[in-house]
Design an enzyme around this catalytic site. Structure first.
Site, PDB file in Angstrom:
ATOM      1  CE  LYS A   1      -4.439  -1.760   1.262  1.00  0.00           C
ATOM      2  NZ  LYS A   1      -5.422  -2.312   2.223  1.00  0.00           N
TER       3      LYS A   1
ATOM      4  NE  ARG B   1      -7.443  -8.414   0.224  1.00  0.00           N
ATOM      5  CZ  ARG B   1      -6.972  -7.531  -0.530  1.00  0.00           C
ATOM      6  NH1 ARG B   1      -5.997  -6.894  -0.485  1.00  0.00           N
ATOM      7  NH2 ARG B   1      -7.605  -7.489  -1.737  1.00  0.00           N
TER       8      ARG B   1
HETATM    9  N1  PMM Z   1      -7.526  -3.722   0.856  1.00  0.00           N
HETATM   10  C1  PMM Z   1      -7.937  -3.962  -0.462  1.00  0.00           C
HETATM   11  C2  PMM Z   1      -8.912  -4.710  -0.807  1.00  0.00           C
HETATM   12  N2  PMM Z   1      -9.495  -5.710   0.035  1.00  0.00           N
HETATM   13  N3  PMM Z   1      -9.810  -6.331   2.218  1.00  0.00           N
HETATM   14  C3  PMM Z   1      -9.457  -6.082   3.369  1.00  0.00           C
HETATM   15  N4  PMM Z   1     -10.303  -7.246   4.408  1.00  0.00           N
HETATM   16  N5  PMM Z   1      -8.740  -5.076   4.108  1.00  0.00           N
HETATM   17  C4  PMM Z   1      -8.012  -4.401   3.131  1.00  0.00           C
HETATM   18  O1  PMM Z   1      -7.343  -3.383   3.623  1.00  0.00           O
HETATM   19  C5  PMM Z   1      -8.390  -4.407   1.736  1.00  0.00           C
HETATM   20  C6  PMM Z   1      -9.322  -5.583   1.377  1.00  0.00           C
HETATM   21  C7  PMM Z   1      -7.340  -3.012  -1.450  1.00  0.00           C
HETATM   22  O2  PMM Z   1      -6.103  -3.613  -1.868  1.00  0.00           O
HETATM   23  P1  PMM Z   1      -5.797  -4.317  -3.280  1.00  0.00           P
HETATM   24  O3  PMM Z   1      -6.067  -3.177  -4.465  1.00  0.00           O
HETATM   25  O4  PMM Z   1      -4.447  -4.480  -3.305  1.00  0.00           O
HETATM   26  O5  PMM Z   1      -6.821  -5.691  -3.416  1.00  0.00           O
END
Ligand code: PMM
Length: 284
Positions: free
Chosen positions: A224, A264
């Protein structure tokens, strides 16, 4: 350090779980467009599992700051075949969606976790879907859609950590009131969502305050922007998202050592090593 809680209905792997990300989107900030085709997305999910991921998080709508929403039909067409194909191969799949309809269809296709970045605020009907399906429900701290989430209002707090804990707790209460079982709630402080760079570090330094809510904790910091800011060049150029892996692995080690239930992440092998070290460290 705090207790590492587990989630009913999911295998306990004896350490922090590694959730691998497959974004079936053209515009996610770090892997957008790479797995937009269902076959590529399934192949990617299986490859993440082969390299040690415990869960695959499948999303069909980008939540990057400024992203425009897609309609439910498009989102469903992106995620449903991927969720089905991975589930049929025995993969524990979570569906990353804010929509009740998409969550319901994804669960019918085999998803075993609903990961809702809005924590039920975008589409409250999703809470009933999670309750009826009896699947774990990830409640993230969220203050608004991507077009507004990094604005002045959305990132202003009287007292950051207690405010985020309180708002998250209210979302958990709504989920419980809708019938989600307490042992199927996972909380997530929402790194990068309505939080500016330094605010994310304050949240991470106070993970214990989130653990005190009494639920398993998911930490999603992978690649991020706040990592890009920390590692920026002397001229201020942000570190490229794909060059934020070592920093991501460091966050994984710290979150897992603290007691997170899951991290994640976009790349898996180094993060698996990292959680194994963390678990061994915790045991001493
Ligand atoms: N961040 C993203 C997408 N899904 N889900 C959860 N539970 N927590 C997060 O911080 C989160 C998420 C955005 O990141 P990406 O674009 O890399 O998927």
């Amino acid at each position: 350090m705090f207790e590492r809680r587990v989630v009913r209905a999911l295998p306990d792997v004896g350490r922090c779980q590694v959730m691998g990300v497959v974004n079936v989107t053209p515009d996610s900030f770090s892997d957008g467009g790479r797995w937009l085709n269902a076959e590529d997305a399934v192949r990617r999910g299986l490859s993440l599992v082969a390299s040690g991921a415990d869960i695959i998080d499948v999303g069909g709508e980008s939540t990057r700051p400024g992203a425009q929403r897609v309609d439910a039909e498009t989102e469903l067409a992106r995620v449903e075949p991927v969720v089905r194909a991975l589930s049929e191969r025995g993969v524990v799949v979570s569906v990353d969606t804010m929509r009740a309809e998409v969550a319901e269809r994804a669960v019918a296709a085999g998803a075993r976790i609903i990961n809702d970045v809005s924590g039920g605020l975008a589409d409250p009907d999703i809470l009933g879907v999670a309750a009826r399906a009896g699947v774990p429900y990830v409640v993230m701290h969220w203050r608004g859609h991507s077009d507004a989430m990094q604005g002045e209002d959305a990132t202003t707090y009287a007292d950051l950590v207690p405010d985020v804990v309180r708002e998250l707790s209210a979302s958990v209460d709504a989920a419980l009131a809708a019938g989600v079982k307490p042992d199927q709630v996972v909380v997530d402080p929402g790194i990068g969502f309505s939080k500016r760079g330094p605010q994310n570090w304050s949240i991470l330094a106070h993970l214990a305050a989130f653990a005190e809510l009494g639920y398993p904790l998911l930490v999603a910091a992978s690649r991020k922007r706040f990592l890009g800011e920390l590692l920026a060049a002397d001229d201020g150029t942000l570190r490229d998202p794909l060059q934020r892996e070592a920093a991501t692995v460091a966050i994984t080690a710290l979150a897992a050592t603290a007691g997170a239930w899951a991290v994640r992440v976009h790349e898996v092998p180094d993060n698996v090593d990292s959680v194994r070290v963390a678990e061994r460290w915790r045991r001493g």
